[in-house]
Write an enzyme that holds these catalytic residues in place. Structure first.
Site, PDB file in Angstrom:
ATOM      1  N   SER A  29      32.753  37.227  29.850  1.00 29.18           N
ATOM      2  CA  SER A  29      33.085  38.660  29.960  1.00 29.18           C
ATOM      3  C   SER A  29      32.613  39.419  28.723  1.00 29.18           C
ATOM      4  CB  SER A  29      34.603  38.835  30.072  1.00 29.18           C
ATOM      5  OG  SER A  29      35.070  38.282  31.262  1.00 29.18           O
ATOM      6  N   ARG A  33      29.402  42.349  28.086  1.00 27.49           N
ATOM      7  CA  ARG A  33      29.719  43.654  27.493  1.00 27.49           C
ATOM      8  C   ARG A  33      28.968  43.863  26.178  1.00 27.49           C
ATOM      9  NH1 ARG A  33      33.642  41.990  30.911  1.00 27.49           N
ATOM     10  NH2 ARG A  33      35.162  43.463  31.764  1.00 27.49           N
ATOM     11  N   GLY A 105      28.832  38.554  39.310  1.00 32.61           N
ATOM     12  CA  GLY A 105      29.586  39.713  39.794  1.00 32.61           C
ATOM     13  C   GLY A 105      29.876  40.689  38.667  1.00 32.61           C
ATOM     14  N   ASP A 331      40.756  33.545  36.993  1.00 36.75           N
ATOM     15  CA  ASP A 331      39.675  32.569  37.176  1.00 36.75           C
ATOM     16  C   ASP A 331      40.158  31.127  37.035  1.00 36.75           C
ATOM     17  OD1 ASP A 331      37.804  34.568  37.629  1.00 36.75           O
ATOM     18  OD2 ASP A 331      37.303  34.758  35.506  1.00 36.75           O
ATOM     19  N   ARG A 362      37.759  31.101  46.996  1.00 37.06           N
ATOM     20  CA  ARG A 362      38.345  29.998  46.218  1.00 37.06           C
ATOM     21  C   ARG A 362      39.652  29.486  46.817  1.00 37.06           C
ATOM     22  NH1 ARG A 362      36.797  32.148  40.136  1.00 37.06           N
ATOM     23  NH2 ARG A 362      34.668  31.366  40.262  1.00 37.06           N
ATOM     24  N   ARG A 406      33.184  27.327  39.107  1.00 34.28           N
ATOM     25  CA  ARG A 406      34.539  26.882  38.762  1.00 34.28           C
ATOM     26  C   ARG A 406      35.099  25.882  39.785  1.00 34.28           C
ATOM     27  NH1 ARG A 406      34.964  30.364  34.479  1.00 34.28           N
ATOM     28  NH2 ARG A 406      34.624  32.550  34.956  1.00 34.28           N
TER      29      ARG A 406
HETATM   30  C1  S3P Z   1      35.855  39.787  34.888  1.00 37.15           C
HETATM   31  C2  S3P Z   1      36.907  40.201  35.667  1.00 37.15           C
HETATM   32  C3  S3P Z   1      37.475  39.368  36.735  1.00 37.15           C
HETATM   33  C4  S3P Z   1      37.069  37.910  36.616  1.00 37.15           C
HETATM   34  C5  S3P Z   1      35.610  37.753  36.326  1.00 37.15           C
HETATM   35  C6  S3P Z   1      35.247  38.450  35.025  1.00 37.15           C
HETATM   36  C7  S3P Z   1      35.323  40.709  33.858  1.00 37.15           C
HETATM   37  O1  S3P Z   1      37.014  39.850  37.984  1.00 37.15           O
HETATM   38  O2  S3P Z   1      37.401  37.200  37.786  1.00 37.15           O
HETATM   39  O3  S3P Z   1      35.249  36.395  36.221  1.00 37.15           O
HETATM   40  O4  S3P Z   1      34.569  40.254  32.974  1.00 37.15           O
HETATM   41  O5  S3P Z   1      35.668  41.895  33.890  1.00 37.15           O
HETATM   42  P1  S3P Z   1      37.780  41.024  38.777  1.00 37.15           P
HETATM   43  O6  S3P Z   1      37.550  42.293  38.071  1.00 37.15           O
HETATM   44  O7  S3P Z   1      37.137  41.025  40.153  1.00 37.15           O
HETATM   45  O8  S3P Z   1      39.214  40.612  38.835  1.00 37.15           O
END
Ligand code: S3P
EC number: 2.5.1.19
Length: 451
Positions: A29, A33, A105, A331, A362, A406
């Site tokens: 994460s 960023r 994602g 996660d 999942r 995962r």
């Molecule tokens: C993340 C937020 C989460 C998490 C993903 C990373 C992020 O997803 O499951 O692995 O870095 O903001 P969601 O925003 O869909 O909950």
């Protein structure tokens, strides 16, 4: 026809005690960023500890395609030091080609936030997993800024983003607890005049807020009359390049951590793990189940709390895991379910509807895989119920990973404590978040190998 890259099946056998001190790769994460904000800042941002996994590399390519200059140097001990020369807020250029975000994602959704308030057109795609994931949760709020989107049915990738030429500030209440949605809105707010506000009824990871502050943006936190957190960003700040030290990813540390709890007589230390309060639900939960986890040397690095975790094998007891805890360990449910399978008694994990829209479904992948390994498991709505017998699970199954890193790692950990070896059909997805997973685990003594 070009031959496809062959799958990489991996097998884990029952393990003797695990021991050692290791550092898992950088936080996914925070790495996404750091590249995005570094790419928007004025000056050169130096990033140490960046996750060099496929997801983050896809974000680096995308930022490069929009004008940021990104380089990697190596220290004498082989660690990567990344530099990003940013374009300044509002300075992203239209990418000349489709942006392939791979499995990521977070990369895709956060980038859509940036694109939404730049006067450009960009097309995003990804692998089969990402192309199946819902994007409406970000396109709905981003359309309020004035952006438009053309995607496949169900709002899925590939998708064209037409960014707003004159974006309007937005106040948006996030309908599902999602740091990705919150972050997409805040990042869109960066190149929008005036104040953009996100109202967050349920707290989720706040890496975007912390890093925006670190790069010099003005953020105001408050509460609305219903007690929800409000996050207000003043648009069009000048972001200044700032060094980033990426902590080890708690979501990756979760796998050796649970392995060390479950494999009898293990003693493992995980160094420099991120301890952001919105990420450590697994540690709280495992401790409630009876796990011996010591938090050593807590400290702050580049605005994020970090600590070393000393873990010893422990007998676990089943518990109720409340829905309110889900955002702080969203996660970690696949690996928690593996721990629950080895505990004595029933563990009920509530409030897991979001697990259905991760890299794979999942909830169903965990239930199917555990059942195939002889574990008594049921799904009741969005509750996962695992009946642990306090004995070694049977194992002996081959689990389909379906492009979900995962799921792959969780079932390899199950193999380390099962009577018969557990196989995953394809370990390639592990490289999206945890390159070097097999080497790190075998270094601790875990018998995991390619078959
Ligand atoms: C993340 C937020 C989460 C998490 C993903 C990373 C992020 O997803 O499951 O692995 O870095 O903001 P969601 O925003 O869909 O909950």
């Amino acid at each position: 026809m070009v031959p496809p890259i062959p799958p990489r099946p991996l097998r884990a056998h029952r393990s003797t005690p695990l021991s050692g001190r290791v550092r898992v790769p950088g936080d996914k994460s925070i790495s996404h960023r750091a590249l995005m904000l570094g790419g928007l800042a004025v000056g050169r941002t130096e990033i140490r500890g960046l996750l060099e996994g496929e997801d983050v590399i896809a974000t680096a390519h995308a930022m490069e395609a929009m004008g940021a200059r990104i380089d990697r140097q190596e220290t004498a001990d082989g660690a990567g030091v990344w530099t990003v020369d940013g374009v300044g807020v509002g300075g992203l250029a239209e990418p000349a080609d489709v942006l392939d975000m791979g499995n990521a994602g977070t990369g895709a959704r956060l980038l859509m936030g940036l694109l939404a308030t730049h006067d450009l057109t960009a097309i995003l795609t990804g692998d089969a997993s990402l192309r199946g994931r819902p994007m409406k949760r970000v396109t709905d709020p981003l359309a309020l800024f004035g952006a438009s989107f053309v995607g496949r049915s169900g709002g899925r990738l590939p998708m064209a983003v037409r960014g707003a030429a004159t974006p309007l500030p937005v106040s948006y209440r996030v309908p599902v607890p999602s740091a990705q949605v919150k972050s997409a809105v805040l990042l869109a707010g960066l190149n929008t005049p005036g104040e953009t506000t996100v109202i967050e009824p349920v707290a989720t990871r706040d890496h975007t807020e912390r890093m925006l502050g670190h790069f010099g943006a003005a953020l105001r936190l408050g509460r609305d009359d219903q007690g929800a957190t409000t996050i207000t960003l003043t648009g069009q700040p000048e972001l200044r390049a700032a060094p980033v030290e990426v902590p080890a990813d708690p979501s990756s540390a979760a796998f050796p951590l649970v392995a060390a709890v479950l494999v009898p007589e293990s003693h493992v230390t995980l160094a420099g793990v991120g301890m952001n309060p919105q990420r450590i639900g697994l540690i709280d939960t495992l401790r409630e189940m009876g796990a011996d986890i010591l938090i050593r040397d807590p400290r702050i690095e580049a605005g994020e709390p970090v600590a070393d975790l000393e873990v010893r094998a422990s007998a676990l007891t089943g518990i109720e895991v409340p829905a309110a805890r889900a955002p702080s360990m969203i996660d970690e449910y696949p690996i928690l379910a593996v721990a629950a399978a080895c505990a004595r008694g029933t563990t009920r994990m509530h409030g897991l509807s979001e697990l259905r829209v991760k890299e794979s479904d999942r909830l169903s992948a965990v239930a199917t895989g555990l059942a195939a390994c002889g574990v008594d498991v049921t799904v009741d709505g969005d509750t996962l119920i695992v009946h642990g017998k306090g004995t070694v699970p049977k194992g002996g199954a081959t689990v389909a990973v379906n492009l979900d890193h995962r799921i792959g790692m969780a079932f390899l950990v199950l193999g380390l404590v099962s009577a018969e070896a557990v196989t995953i059909d394809d370990g390639r997805a592990i490289d999206t978040s945890f390159p070097g997973f097999v080497t790190l685990m075998t270094g601790l003594g875990a018998p995991i190998s390619l078959i």
